[in-house]
Design an enzyme around this catalytic site. Sequence first.
Site, PDB file in Angstrom:
ATOM      1  CG  ASP A  12      -2.107   0.963   1.005  1.00  0.00           C
ATOM      2  OD1 ASP A  12      -1.845   2.177   0.841  1.00  0.00           O
ATOM      3  OD2 ASP A  12      -3.262   0.511   0.992  1.00  0.00           O
ATOM      4  CD  GLU A  14      -0.433   6.307   1.967  1.00  0.00           C
ATOM      5  OE1 GLU A  14      -0.906   7.371   1.513  1.00  0.00           O
ATOM      6  OE2 GLU A  14      -1.118   5.292   2.163  1.00  0.00           O
ATOM      7  CG  ASP A 120      -1.242   0.887  -4.219  1.00  0.00           C
ATOM      8  OD1 ASP A 120      -0.672   1.440  -3.268  1.00  0.00           O
ATOM      9  OD2 ASP A 120      -2.484   0.812  -4.303  1.00  0.00           O
ATOM     10  CG  HIS A 176      -4.999   8.278   3.928  1.00  0.00           C
ATOM     11  ND1 HIS A 176      -5.400   7.621   2.782  1.00  0.00           N
ATOM     12  CD2 HIS A 176      -6.096   8.940   4.392  1.00  0.00           C
ATOM     13  CE1 HIS A 176      -6.667   7.895   2.558  1.00  0.00           C
ATOM     14  NE2 HIS A 176      -7.114   8.671   3.523  1.00  0.00           N
ATOM     15  CG  ASP A 181      -3.875   2.752   4.487  1.00  0.00           C
ATOM     16  OD1 ASP A 181      -4.527   2.965   5.527  1.00  0.00           O
ATOM     17  OD2 ASP A 181      -3.671   3.627   3.628  1.00  0.00           O
TER      18      ASP A 181
END
Length: 209
Positions: A12, A14, A120, A176, A181
Amino acid sequence: MKPHFDYLLILDFEATCWEKNNQGIPEIIEFPCVLYDLSAHTILEEFQKYVKPLDNPKLSQYCLELTGIKQEQVDDGVPLKYCLDLFKNWLSEITKKYSFSMEKNTFMKSGIFAIWSDWDLKQCLTAECKRKNIYRDLIFRRWINIRKLFISQTNFRGGLLQALRHVGLSFEGQQHCGLHDARNTARLVGLLLTRGMKLRVTSDFTHIH
């Protein structure tokens, strides 16, 4: 029923972001992954690195507040190319430790990437590697989109937080934060498997070079 796969590697990312769209090109700033054992329903290992953005090194206030990532963390982060090398080293260690393979058609125990949405791996990593002339390993070209399977099973559409609530789970940690996550996606997968969800590959681009 024993799932087709033995382990999920739940990613995941960011990335840099702005309150208004088109203010910049997203760059990965947090690269987390958790190794989830599908038979034991537990996270066995975790990987997390902060990545230094090169195109827009200063994070927007919106990004800082949304992700909880601090400017100093990305300033001290590693370039994406080096992060991918560190990740591959980590992956090599855990595949040996738990005796599984990320390859297709293996006689060993098997692992595959899982992500909440295609963004992603299909958009974010692909575009950044292409833009920065970084080789994207074949293992990143095949994955399970958990959100797609979730929608198929529940007919409910929403983000990860809404999905957790829909099945009676609360979000643990900070939304987030990529690592949190990923952990919560693992919890969701575990519950859905007990409710009959079948895992299947949703995207496979390993034949495209």
